[in-house]
Scaffold this motif. Sequence first.
Motif, PDB file in Angstrom:
ATOM      1  N   THR A 185       6.832 -10.913 -16.337  1.00  0.00           N
ATOM      2  CA  THR A 185       7.454 -11.309 -15.073  1.00  0.00           C
ATOM      3  C   THR A 185       6.572 -10.933 -13.886  1.00  0.00           C
ATOM      4  O   THR A 185       5.705 -10.057 -13.993  1.00  0.00           O
ATOM      5  N   VAL A 186       6.820 -11.591 -12.776  1.00  0.00           N
ATOM      6  CA  VAL A 186       6.042 -11.344 -11.556  1.00  0.00           C
ATOM      7  C   VAL A 186       6.226  -9.905 -11.087  1.00  0.00           C
ATOM      8  O   VAL A 186       5.257  -9.210 -10.783  1.00  0.00           O
ATOM      9  N   ILE A 187       7.478  -9.449 -11.028  1.00  0.00           N
ATOM     10  CA  ILE A 187       7.732  -8.092 -10.538  1.00  0.00           C
ATOM     11  C   ILE A 187       7.105  -7.055 -11.477  1.00  0.00           C
ATOM     12  O   ILE A 187       6.600  -6.024 -11.027  1.00  0.00           O
ATOM     13  N   GLY A 188       7.072  -7.347 -12.772  1.00  0.00           N
ATOM     14  CA  GLY A 188       6.443  -6.438 -13.721  1.00  0.00           C
ATOM     15  C   GLY A 188       4.949  -6.309 -13.483  1.00  0.00           C
ATOM     16  O   GLY A 188       4.386  -5.205 -13.495  1.00  0.00           O
ATOM     17  N   ARG A 189       4.304  -7.448 -13.235  1.00  0.00           N
ATOM     18  CA  ARG A 189       2.863  -7.434 -12.946  1.00  0.00           C
ATOM     19  C   ARG A 189       2.585  -6.744 -11.620  1.00  0.00           C
ATOM     20  O   ARG A 189       1.549  -6.097 -11.439  1.00  0.00           O
ATOM     21  N   GLU A 190       3.525  -6.875 -10.679  1.00  0.00           N
ATOM     22  CA  GLU A 190       3.366  -6.196  -9.395  1.00  0.00           C
ATOM     23  C   GLU A 190       3.487  -4.678  -9.560  1.00  0.00           C
ATOM     24  O   GLU A 190       2.764  -3.918  -8.911  1.00  0.00           O
ATOM     25  N   VAL A 191       4.382  -4.236 -10.439  1.00  0.00           N
ATOM     26  CA  VAL A 191       4.517  -2.805 -10.732  1.00  0.00           C
ATOM     27  C   VAL A 191       3.209  -2.259 -11.289  1.00  0.00           C
ATOM     28  O   VAL A 191       2.706  -1.215 -10.857  1.00  0.00           O
ATOM     29  N   LEU A 192       2.623  -2.973 -12.235  1.00  0.00           N
ATOM     30  CA  LEU A 192       1.354  -2.549 -12.834  1.00  0.00           C
ATOM     31  C   LEU A 192       0.219  -2.579 -11.809  1.00  0.00           C
ATOM     32  O   LEU A 192      -0.653  -1.703 -11.812  1.00  0.00           O
ATOM     33  N   ALA A 193       0.242  -3.594 -10.934  1.00  0.00           N
ATOM     34  CA  ALA A 193      -0.808  -3.711  -9.913  1.00  0.00           C
ATOM     35  C   ALA A 193      -0.730  -2.564  -8.916  1.00  0.00           C
ATOM     36  O   ALA A 193      -1.750  -1.964  -8.556  1.00  0.00           O
ATOM     37  N   VAL A 194       0.483  -2.230  -8.477  1.00  0.00           N
ATOM     38  CA  VAL A 194       0.667  -1.124  -7.537  1.00  0.00           C
ATOM     39  C   VAL A 194       0.227   0.188  -8.185  1.00  0.00           C
ATOM     40  O   VAL A 194      -0.422   1.030  -7.560  1.00  0.00           O
ATOM     41  N   GLY A 195       0.549   0.358  -9.463  1.00  0.00           N
ATOM     42  CA  GLY A 195       0.139   1.560 -10.167  1.00  0.00           C
ATOM     43  C   GLY A 195      -1.358   1.654 -10.338  1.00  0.00           C
ATOM     44  O   GLY A 195      -1.942   2.738 -10.250  1.00  0.00           O
ATOM     45  N   GLY A 196      -2.001   0.494 -10.564  1.00  0.00           N
ATOM     46  CA  GLY A 196      -3.442   0.487 -10.755  1.00  0.00           C
ATOM     47  C   GLY A 196      -4.208   0.825  -9.489  1.00  0.00           C
ATOM     48  O   GLY A 196      -5.135   1.634  -9.509  1.00  0.00           O
ATOM     49  N   ASN A 197      -3.807   0.205  -8.380  1.00  0.00           N
ATOM     50  CA  ASN A 197      -4.478   0.454  -7.096  1.00  0.00           C
ATOM     51  C   ASN A 197      -3.563  -0.009  -5.973  1.00  0.00           C
ATOM     52  O   ASN A 197      -3.431  -1.214  -5.738  1.00  0.00           O
ATOM     53  N   LYS A 198      -2.946   0.949  -5.317  1.00  0.00           N
ATOM     54  CA  LYS A 198      -1.968   0.639  -4.278  1.00  0.00           C
ATOM     55  C   LYS A 198      -2.582  -0.171  -3.140  1.00  0.00           C
ATOM     56  O   LYS A 198      -2.051  -1.209  -2.734  1.00  0.00           O
ATOM     57  N   GLU A 199      -3.730   0.279  -2.627  1.00  0.00           N
ATOM     58  CA  GLU A 199      -4.342  -0.380  -1.477  1.00  0.00           C
ATOM     59  C   GLU A 199      -4.754  -1.819  -1.807  1.00  0.00           C
ATOM     60  O   GLU A 199      -4.515  -2.748  -1.025  1.00  0.00           O
ATOM     61  N   SER A 200      -5.372  -2.005  -2.957  1.00  0.00           N
ATOM     62  CA  SER A 200      -5.813  -3.345  -3.359  1.00  0.00           C
ATOM     63  C   SER A 200      -4.635  -4.279  -3.563  1.00  0.00           C
ATOM     64  O   SER A 200      -4.694  -5.459  -3.207  1.00  0.00           O
ATOM     65  N   SER A 201      -3.550  -3.758  -4.138  1.00  0.00           N
ATOM     66  CA  SER A 201      -2.371  -4.597  -4.372  1.00  0.00           C
ATOM     67  C   SER A 201      -1.733  -5.038  -3.054  1.00  0.00           C
ATOM     68  O   SER A 201      -1.267  -6.179  -2.938  1.00  0.00           O
ATOM     69  N   ILE A 202      -1.714  -4.147  -2.071  1.00  0.00           N
ATOM     70  CA  ILE A 202      -1.162  -4.506  -0.757  1.00  0.00           C
ATOM     71  C   ILE A 202      -2.031  -5.578  -0.090  1.00  0.00           C
ATOM     72  O   ILE A 202      -1.522  -6.540   0.491  1.00  0.00           O
ATOM     73  N   ARG A 203      -3.372  -5.417  -0.209  1.00  0.00           N
ATOM     74  CA  ARG A 203      -4.275  -6.426   0.355  1.00  0.00           C
ATOM     75  C   ARG A 203      -4.105  -7.785  -0.331  1.00  0.00           C
ATOM     76  O   ARG A 203      -4.319  -8.829   0.275  1.00  0.00           O
ATOM     77  N   ALA A 204      -3.712  -7.727  -1.609  1.00  0.00           N
ATOM     78  CA  ALA A 204      -3.517  -8.973  -2.366  1.00  0.00           C
ATOM     79  C   ALA A 204      -2.189  -9.648  -2.030  1.00  0.00           C
ATOM     80  O   ALA A 204      -1.881 -10.726  -2.544  1.00  0.00           O
ATOM     81  N   GLY A 205      -1.398  -9.022  -1.176  1.00  0.00           N
ATOM     82  CA  GLY A 205      -0.150  -9.633  -0.725  1.00  0.00           C
ATOM     83  C   GLY A 205       1.104  -9.130  -1.418  1.00  0.00           C
ATOM     84  O   GLY A 205       2.189  -9.684  -1.220  1.00  0.00           O
ATOM     85  N   ILE A 206       0.988  -8.092  -2.233  1.00  0.00           N
ATOM     86  CA  ILE A 206       2.158  -7.550  -2.916  1.00  0.00           C
ATOM     87  C   ILE A 206       2.966  -6.695  -1.947  1.00  0.00           C
ATOM     88  O   ILE A 206       2.418  -5.872  -1.221  1.00  0.00           O
ATOM     89  N   ASN A 207       4.272  -6.931  -1.932  1.00  0.00           N
ATOM     90  CA  ASN A 207       5.179  -6.174  -1.066  1.00  0.00           C
ATOM     91  C   ASN A 207       5.458  -4.817  -1.702  1.00  0.00           C
ATOM     92  O   ASN A 207       6.263  -4.690  -2.628  1.00  0.00           O
TER      93      ASN A 207
END
Length: 327
Positions: A185-207
């Motif tokens: 799921t999208v939210i699941g991938r966002e959880v993993l992305a935030v865990g991997g690198n918070k700053e990069s995930s925010i720059r990628a548009g993740i809320n």
Amino acid sequence: MKSILQSKEMSIVAIVVLLSITLSFVSPAFLTFENIFDILKGNAVLGILAVGMTLVIITGGIDVSVAAVTTAVCVMAGKFLTVLPDSPISILLLFIVAPLIGVLLGALNGILVSKIQIPAIVVTLGTMSMINGIILYLTNGTYLNSTSFPKIFVDFANFQIFGVSVIVFIFAIIAVGTWYILKYTVIGREVLAVGGNKESSIRAGINFDKVQIFVYGYMGLLAGIAAIAQLSYTKAVDPNGLLGFELQVIAAVVLGGANILGGRGSIMGTFLGVLLLGIMQNGLILARIDIFWQKVVVGTIILIAVSYDQIQYKRSKDKLAKIEVEA
């Protein structure tokens, strides 16, 4: 294949197998069908909560209020059961009301962590203290037993499928469902992305705020379901029954290979961590080791396992850095 064999999960599987073989010599009763499923049943509440904690820890957070939230839902659900009719609708209402209460309490943690940006450990310590205080004030430590519950709930708690308790199936469904959420799921991938690198995930548009509220809300949802499992297992409400249980939940997740600082964790690893913790405790009981020494042994094994995992993780990071420099 090589990467699978070298994975953290396979090392835990190896420990579980080795420990099981050893304990089978200590007590022949260990490797019986009844005992294995008793371990799973006895640790289903731990497993349900550990699955939710996995998502929280992956994002770099922590929730030490999880036992207090589960106890609060237990108390409210127990009181709710006393006024429900002896009808199948009671079970349906319970599975709606209990998770909903849990979601509300969990989302409160998420809002405080994300919107006000208070550290998760501070927020959840605060809510844990508040909830525990309110519970003790309202219940005065009163123990509520199954004689006050509808007969249909007691029947549900005793229900088995192919000889396996329904509580184990609830745990299995939640584990598989959460694995699916993380992987597909999208939210699941966002959880993993935030865990991997918070700053990069925010720059990628993740809320980031949305992800935080989701993981704590989901933790609350599973706390609500865990409360139902706890009521089904004990067939009673004990306001002090889960005191300090959050430490076991966190230990199970960390034993499963999750990084307490975030960025790493899996549902399979958490399941194996719960199983390992359950086997250790069950084996020590069968070996008739004093309960105080059980805590020492379990704590020592947890420290060794986590230390070994961190050393291996640092070595792999250092090796990767060395390769990048040479390149």
